[in-house]
Write a protein that holds these residues in place. Structure first.
Motif, mmCIF file in Angstrom:
data_model
loop_
_atom_site.group_PDB
_atom_site.id
_atom_site.type_symbol
_atom_site.label_atom_id
_atom_site.label_comp_id
_atom_site.label_asym_id
_atom_site.label_seq_id
_atom_site.Cartn_x
_atom_site.Cartn_y
_atom_site.Cartn_z
ATOM 1 N N ASP A 90 14.698 23.228 -13.914
ATOM 2 C CA ASP A 90 14.237 24.693 -13.995
ATOM 3 C C ASP A 90 13.483 25.225 -12.725
ATOM 4 O OD1 ASP A 90 15.673 24.884 -16.655
ATOM 5 O OD2 ASP A 90 14.415 23.301 -17.119
ATOM 6 N N LEU A 91 12.637 24.365 -12.151
ATOM 7 C CA LEU A 91 11.741 24.840 -11.195
ATOM 8 C C LEU A 91 11.524 23.726 -10.388
ATOM 9 C CD1 LEU A 91 10.055 27.366 -10.051
ATOM 10 C CD2 LEU A 91 8.188 26.314 -11.425
ATOM 11 N N VAL A 92 11.577 24.017 -8.960
ATOM 12 C CA VAL A 92 11.005 22.870 -7.753
ATOM 13 C C VAL A 92 9.730 23.493 -7.292
ATOM 14 C CG1 VAL A 92 11.481 21.725 -5.779
ATOM 15 C CG2 VAL A 92 13.521 22.232 -7.664
ATOM 16 N N ILE A 93 8.779 22.803 -7.436
ATOM 17 C CA ILE A 93 7.705 23.153 -6.719
ATOM 18 C C ILE A 93 7.573 22.487 -5.215
ATOM 19 C CG2 ILE A 93 5.000 22.953 -6.868
ATOM 20 C CD1 ILE A 93 4.926 22.837 -9.739
ATOM 21 N N VAL A 94 7.452 23.190 -4.192
ATOM 22 C CA VAL A 94 7.362 22.731 -2.965
ATOM 23 C C VAL A 94 5.967 22.652 -2.532
ATOM 24 C CG1 VAL A 94 8.287 22.865 -0.472
ATOM 25 C CG2 VAL A 94 9.818 23.252 -2.664
ATOM 26 N N ASP A 119 16.211 26.595 2.103
ATOM 27 C CA ASP A 119 17.841 26.798 2.038
ATOM 28 C C ASP A 119 18.798 25.715 1.151
ATOM 29 O OD1 ASP A 119 17.693 29.106 3.750
ATOM 30 O OD2 ASP A 119 18.003 27.734 5.639
ATOM 31 N N THR A 120 18.292 24.553 1.084
ATOM 32 C CA THR A 120 18.987 23.636 0.327
ATOM 33 C C THR A 120 18.892 23.884 -1.134
ATOM 34 O OG1 THR A 120 18.684 21.688 1.775
ATOM 35 C CG2 THR A 120 19.044 20.931 -0.386
ATOM 36 N N LEU A 121 17.627 24.347 -1.562
ATOM 37 C CA LEU A 121 17.487 24.492 -2.961
ATOM 38 C C LEU A 121 18.065 25.774 -3.285
ATOM 39 C CD1 LEU A 121 13.627 23.605 -3.127
ATOM 40 C CD2 LEU A 121 15.663 22.369 -3.999
ATOM 41 N N GLY A 122 18.197 26.932 -2.164
ATOM 42 C CA GLY A 122 18.856 28.085 -2.690
ATOM 43 C C GLY A 122 20.417 27.891 -2.743
ATOM 44 N N ARG A 123 21.087 27.090 -1.871
ATOM 45 C CA ARG A 123 22.398 26.695 -2.033
ATOM 46 C C ARG A 123 22.512 26.062 -3.275
ATOM 47 N NH1 ARG A 123 21.908 25.613 3.635
ATOM 48 N NH2 ARG A 123 21.444 23.506 3.053
ATOM 49 N N LYS A 124 21.678 25.491 -4.037
ATOM 50 C CA LYS A 124 22.001 24.613 -5.243
ATOM 51 C C LYS A 124 21.484 25.682 -6.337
ATOM 52 C CE LYS A 124 21.201 20.001 -3.391
ATOM 53 N NZ LYS A 124 22.365 19.572 -3.827
ATOM 54 N N GLY A 125 20.863 26.836 -6.004
ATOM 55 C CA GLY A 125 20.688 27.805 -7.049
ATOM 56 C C GLY A 125 19.386 27.544 -7.915
ATOM 57 N N LEU A 126 18.375 26.740 -7.273
ATOM 58 C CA LEU A 126 17.304 26.137 -7.903
ATOM 59 C C LEU A 126 16.176 27.107 -7.611
ATOM 60 C CD1 LEU A 126 17.979 22.254 -7.476
ATOM 61 C CD2 LEU A 126 18.612 23.627 -9.383
ATOM 62 N N PRO A 127 15.358 27.627 -8.814
ATOM 63 C CA PRO A 127 14.239 28.490 -8.574
ATOM 64 C C PRO A 127 13.124 27.332 -8.062
ATOM 65 C CG PRO A 127 15.084 28.495 -10.876
ATOM 66 C CD PRO A 127 15.887 27.535 -10.271
ATOM 67 N N VAL A 128 12.169 28.338 -7.193
ATOM 68 C CA VAL A 128 11.295 27.495 -6.489
ATOM 69 C C VAL A 128 9.922 28.162 -6.509
ATOM 70 C CG1 VAL A 128 10.496 27.098 -3.887
ATOM 71 C CG2 VAL A 128 12.765 26.606 -4.714
ATOM 72 N N LEU A 129 8.848 27.290 -6.414
ATOM 73 C CA LEU A 129 7.550 27.836 -6.458
ATOM 74 C C LEU A 129 7.136 27.193 -5.112
ATOM 75 C CD1 LEU A 129 4.819 29.295 -7.053
ATOM 76 C CD2 LEU A 129 4.324 27.249 -8.352
ATOM 77 N N LEU A 130 7.022 27.944 -4.078
ATOM 78 C CA LEU A 130 6.207 27.390 -2.709
ATOM 79 C C LEU A 130 4.704 27.378 -2.794
ATOM 80 C CD1 LEU A 130 6.786 26.659 0.194
ATOM 81 C CD2 LEU A 130 6.831 29.007 0.796
ATOM 82 N N VAL A 131 4.030 26.372 -2.476
ATOM 83 C CA VAL A 131 2.826 26.091 -2.395
ATOM 84 C C VAL A 131 2.394 25.914 -1.181
ATOM 85 C CG1 VAL A 131 0.627 24.878 -3.524
ATOM 86 C CG2 VAL A 131 2.806 25.357 -4.893
ATOM 87 N N ALA A 155 7.882 32.617 2.104
ATOM 88 C CA ALA A 155 8.096 33.320 0.901
ATOM 89 C C ALA A 155 8.795 34.713 0.898
ATOM 90 C CB ALA A 155 6.593 33.549 0.186
ATOM 91 N N GLU A 156 8.367 35.365 2.164
ATOM 92 C CA GLU A 156 8.938 36.645 2.202
ATOM 93 C C GLU A 156 10.373 36.648 2.669
ATOM 94 O OE1 GLU A 156 8.213 40.646 4.795
ATOM 95 O OE2 GLU A 156 6.663 39.246 4.813
ATOM 96 N N ASP A 157 10.698 35.635 3.658
ATOM 97 C CA ASP A 157 12.031 35.240 4.159
ATOM 98 C C ASP A 157 13.148 35.073 2.967
ATOM 99 O OD1 ASP A 157 11.213 36.244 6.489
ATOM 100 O OD2 ASP A 157 11.068 34.367 7.430
ATOM 101 N N HIS A 158 12.307 33.926 2.209
ATOM 102 C CA HIS A 158 13.335 33.455 0.978
ATOM 103 C C HIS A 158 13.198 34.400 -0.235
ATOM 104 C CE1 HIS A 158 14.977 30.183 3.615
ATOM 105 N NE2 HIS A 158 13.715 30.179 4.295
ATOM 106 N N ASP A 159 12.257 35.243 -0.244
ATOM 107 C CA ASP A 159 11.914 35.970 -1.553
ATOM 108 C C ASP A 159 11.821 35.156 -2.558
ATOM 109 O OD1 ASP A 159 11.625 38.038 -2.981
ATOM 110 O OD2 ASP A 159 13.830 38.390 -3.568
ATOM 111 N N VAL A 160 10.772 34.176 -2.514
ATOM 112 C CA VAL A 160 10.240 33.228 -3.527
ATOM 113 C C VAL A 160 8.845 33.630 -3.696
ATOM 114 C CG1 VAL A 160 12.111 31.405 -3.128
ATOM 115 C CG2 VAL A 160 9.980 31.442 -1.903
ATOM 116 N N PRO A 161 8.230 33.110 -5.058
ATOM 117 C CA PRO A 161 6.905 33.097 -5.249
ATOM 118 C C PRO A 161 6.042 32.143 -4.518
ATOM 119 C CG PRO A 161 7.872 32.194 -7.185
ATOM 120 C CD PRO A 161 9.177 32.631 -6.326
ATOM 121 N N LEU A 162 4.864 32.681 -4.191
ATOM 122 C CA LEU A 162 3.955 31.792 -3.436
ATOM 123 C C LEU A 162 2.562 31.598 -3.957
ATOM 124 C CD1 LEU A 162 3.130 30.473 -0.728
ATOM 125 C CD2 LEU A 162 2.528 32.771 0.140
#
Length: 214
Positions: A90-94, A119-131, A155-162
């Motif tokens: 449900d979430l991948v913490i990178v 990009d890989t996680l985006g293609r798989k449709g997996l939500p991400v938190l970038l740390v 975070a800006e380019d991929h529109d994910v939380p940071l």
């Protein structure tokens, strides 16, 4: 290097299991995620799971931290880490980049690797938190400025939380780090987990997969 001597491609024993209805979180990182130098149960994954449960949001948190890993290493084993899960997370913490900074790896190389992971996680449709991670000062201000800019830009380019800095409030605090001065001790990890838990909850609620780059 952060935990360079303890690299290995196994899911560490800090795995925390919860009820099947609870969210499944994959924590992809290095020794800061793996729990380097700490007894079983005191690393970031089990302490984060405990902090989430205490906040009323229990989750199954899987430890895909490998000591000594760089962004290139995380990129190479991402599919392996995902394949070892019982279902899609449900979430991948990178949380990678500390060893890149310590080794002085070119910021553009680290950014490219992290971008490929997103990009890989985006293609798989997996939500991400970038740390994020901040570079040490020994490589000079130009390197540090370039490296520190990686995470906000991604975070800006991929529109994910940071979360900008995994060691916020812990780094350089003697009472919160191990004798090597790099890795958090159990008290430091507890502080990290308590700070990260609400950020993780927000990311779970947001459920945002990375936007693919053009």
């Amino acid at each position: 290097m952060i935990g360079l001597g303890l690299a290995g491609l196994t899911l560490p024993s800090g795995r925390v299991h919860a009820a099947g209805s609870d969210p499944l979180i994959l924590a992809l990182g290095d020794s800061l995620t793996a729990g380097y130098g700490l007894p079983e149960g005191e690393g970031l994954v089990p302490q984060l799971a405990a902090a989430l449960a205490a906040a009323g949001r229990p989750a199954q948190v899987e430890n895909a931290g490998v000591s000594g890993d760089t962004t290139a290493g995380g990129r190479a084993r991402l599919d392996w880490a995902l394949g070892g899960l019982p279902r899609q997370p449900d979430l991948v913490i990178v949380a990678l980049g500390a060893n890149d900074a310590l080794r002085g790896i070119a910021p553009e190389e680290a950014k490219a690797n992290l971008g490929a992971i997103l990009d890989t996680l985006g293609r798989k449709g997996l939500p991400v938190l970038l740390v994020g991670m901040l570079a040490p000062t020994n490589w000079g201000p130009d390197y540090r400025n370039a490296f520190d800019a990686i995470y906000p830009a991604l975070a800006e380019d991929h529109d994910v939380p940071l979360d900008p800095f995994i060691l916020e409030g812990v780094a350089l605090e003697p009472s919160l780090v191990q004798p090597d001065g790099l890795h958090p001790n159990a008290a430091g990890v507890k502080k990290m987990a308590a700070r990260l838990a609400p950020v993780v909850i927000q990311a779970l609620d947001l459920g945002k997969a990375p936007k693919l780059r053009d």
